[in-house]
Design an enzyme around this catalytic site. Structure first.
Site, PDB file in Angstrom:
ATOM      1  N   LYS A   1       7.532  -3.020  -5.860  1.00 43.40           N
ATOM      2  CA  LYS A   1       8.210  -3.917  -4.918  1.00 43.40           C
ATOM      3  C   LYS A   1       8.703  -5.194  -5.582  1.00 43.40           C
ATOM      4  O   LYS A   1       9.815  -5.613  -5.360  1.00 43.40           O
ATOM      5  CB  LYS A   1       7.239  -4.408  -3.825  1.00 43.40           C
ATOM      6  CG  LYS A   1       6.769  -3.416  -2.834  1.00 43.40           C
ATOM      7  CD  LYS A   1       5.978  -4.112  -1.726  1.00 43.40           C
ATOM      8  CE  LYS A   1       4.777  -4.910  -2.157  1.00 43.40           C
ATOM      9  NZ  LYS A   1       3.658  -4.167  -2.732  1.00 43.40           N
TER      10      LYS A   1
ATOM     11  N   ARG B   1       2.505  -7.922   6.055  1.00 50.27           N
ATOM     12  CA  ARG B   1       1.508  -6.972   5.562  1.00 50.27           C
ATOM     13  C   ARG B   1       0.713  -6.360   6.709  1.00 50.27           C
ATOM     14  O   ARG B   1      -0.144  -5.539   6.483  1.00 50.27           O
ATOM     15  CB  ARG B   1       0.507  -7.710   4.703  1.00 50.27           C
ATOM     16  CG  ARG B   1       0.587  -7.745   3.196  1.00 50.27           C
ATOM     17  CD  ARG B   1       0.445  -6.802   2.276  1.00 50.27           C
ATOM     18  NE  ARG B   1      -0.277  -7.012   1.057  1.00 50.27           N
ATOM     19  CZ  ARG B   1       0.147  -7.626  -0.034  1.00 50.27           C
ATOM     20  NH1 ARG B   1       1.273  -8.256  -0.053  1.00 50.27           N
ATOM     21  NH2 ARG B   1      -0.584  -7.600  -1.114  1.00 50.27           N
TER      22      ARG B   1
ATOM     23  N   ARG C   1      -1.256  -2.499 -16.153  1.00 50.75           N
ATOM     24  CA  ARG C   1      -0.225  -3.499 -15.858  1.00 50.75           C
ATOM     25  C   ARG C   1      -0.488  -4.849 -16.546  1.00 50.75           C
ATOM     26  O   ARG C   1      -1.589  -5.383 -16.479  1.00 50.75           O
ATOM     27  CB  ARG C   1      -0.160  -3.685 -14.344  1.00 50.75           C
ATOM     28  CG  ARG C   1       0.878  -4.661 -13.886  1.00 50.75           C
ATOM     29  CD  ARG C   1       1.247  -4.436 -12.470  1.00 50.75           C
ATOM     30  NE  ARG C   1       0.300  -5.029 -11.537  1.00 50.75           N
ATOM     31  CZ  ARG C   1       0.560  -5.210 -10.244  1.00 50.75           C
ATOM     32  NH1 ARG C   1       1.710  -4.830  -9.745  1.00 50.75           N
ATOM     33  NH2 ARG C   1      -0.338  -5.747  -9.456  1.00 50.75           N
TER      34      ARG C   1
ATOM     35  N   ARG D   1      -3.653  -9.207 -14.116  1.00 44.67           N
ATOM     36  CA  ARG D   1      -4.108  -9.847 -12.882  1.00 44.67           C
ATOM     37  C   ARG D   1      -5.590  -9.585 -12.669  1.00 44.67           C
ATOM     38  O   ARG D   1      -6.049  -8.464 -12.830  1.00 44.67           O
ATOM     39  CB  ARG D   1      -3.316  -9.292 -11.687  1.00 44.67           C
ATOM     40  CG  ARG D   1      -1.989  -9.982 -11.528  1.00 44.67           C
ATOM     41  CD  ARG D   1      -1.154  -9.392 -10.441  1.00 44.67           C
ATOM     42  NE  ARG D   1      -1.856  -9.123  -9.198  1.00 44.67           N
ATOM     43  CZ  ARG D   1      -1.230  -8.777  -8.067  1.00 44.67           C
ATOM     44  NH1 ARG D   1       0.090  -8.674  -8.057  1.00 44.67           N
ATOM     45  NH2 ARG D   1      -1.907  -8.526  -6.976  1.00 44.67           N
TER      46      ARG D   1
ATOM     47  N   ARG E   1      -7.598  -2.760  -2.459  1.00 35.34           N
ATOM     48  CA  ARG E   1      -6.222  -3.114  -2.059  1.00 35.34           C
ATOM     49  C   ARG E   1      -5.490  -1.898  -1.502  1.00 35.34           C
ATOM     50  O   ARG E   1      -4.722  -1.999  -0.548  1.00 35.34           O
ATOM     51  CB  ARG E   1      -5.469  -3.727  -3.237  1.00 35.34           C
ATOM     52  CG  ARG E   1      -5.868  -5.183  -3.470  1.00 35.34           C
ATOM     53  CD  ARG E   1      -5.598  -5.637  -4.887  1.00 35.34           C
ATOM     54  NE  ARG E   1      -4.193  -5.609  -5.218  1.00 35.34           N
ATOM     55  CZ  ARG E   1      -3.736  -5.427  -6.449  1.00 35.34           C
ATOM     56  NH1 ARG E   1      -4.556  -5.248  -7.457  1.00 35.34           N
ATOM     57  NH2 ARG E   1      -2.445  -5.430  -6.674  1.00 35.34           N
TER      58      ARG E   1
END
Ligand code: AMP
Length: 216
Positions: free
Chosen positions: A13, A88, A127, A160, A171
């Site tokens: 996204k 969300r 990531r 992160r 999540r």
């Protein structure tokens, strides 16, 4: 023009929303980035959001809604925006709709980027993100040219803290329970555009551009 980018953590996204905002000359409002900036700056908002973010759960809606609406009503958000990571849940979606309606505006399209769970887990576990411009990289699939440095701006790359296995699992659970119902919600009002999010960044970008009716 107001476009929402919807999808699970790791669906791409952020990257695609930033590209589309650039192409359409709209401001890119990413709620997760706004919370991370607040956290780095040690503001009251950052302190409030910290424990929720670390646990991979949603920051209470009213805090989030106030933060995002403030950006939407700022002068650079008035002409339209690409919203990334917001809304969300249903409460946020309804608050957004109401706030826009009060200004005679509405959401135009909701781009839902669909990616399989296996691919999401693979993407999140490798990531690395630029601390300055938020560009994501992936070890070993799409590493930067120089390890640890962003190709675009030279910024430092970091992982992160909520990309740990436990936090990622949480999540994804939160996404399924709270955010995924928005797919139906926007589908029912005819605003949803579903995009296959697997493949290269350029391929996904082409699909989104085509689905939104070409570049403006
Ligand atoms: P993201 O960068 O979009 O993955 O967001 C990182 C974290 O920020 C999330 O796990 C939440 O704790 C928080 N967050 C971001 N956007 C929202 C939102 N719209 N509502 C509640 N919490 C959010």
């Amino acid at each position: 023009m107001y476009i929402i980018f919807l999808g699970a953590p790791g669906a791409g996204k952020g990257t695609q929303a930033a590209n589309m905002a650039r192409k359409l000359n709209l401001v890119h409002i990413a709620s997760g980035d706004l919370f991370r900036q607040a956290l780095e700056q040690g503001t009251e908002l950052g302190i409030k959001a910290k424990s929720y973010m670390e646990r991979g759960v949603l920051v209470p809606s009213q805090i989030t809604i106030d933060m995002v609406l403030e950006h939407i009503s700022a002068p650079d958000g008035e002409g339209g925006a690409v919203l990334d990571g917001f809304p969300r849940n249903l409460e946020q979606a309804e608050a957004l709709e109401k706030a826009l309606a009060q200004q005679g505006k509405a959401i135009d399209k909701v781009v839902y980027i669909k990616v399989s769970k296996e691919e999401l887990l693979k993407r999140l576990s490798g990531r690395w993100i630029c601390r300055q411009c938020q560009t994501p990289y992936h070890a070993p699939d799409s590493p930067p040219r120089v390890w640890g440095k962003c190709d675009k701006c030279g910024g430092e790359l970091y992982q992160r803290p909520d990309d740990t296995e436990e936090s990622v699992r949480k999540r994804l659970e939160v996404y399924s329970a709270e955010t995924a119902p928005l797919i139906d919600y926007y589908g029912r009002v005819g605003k949803l555009v579903e995009i296959d999010g697997e493949g290269s960044e350029a391929e996904v970008d082409r699909r989104i551009t085509a689905a939104l009716g070409g570049e403006r």
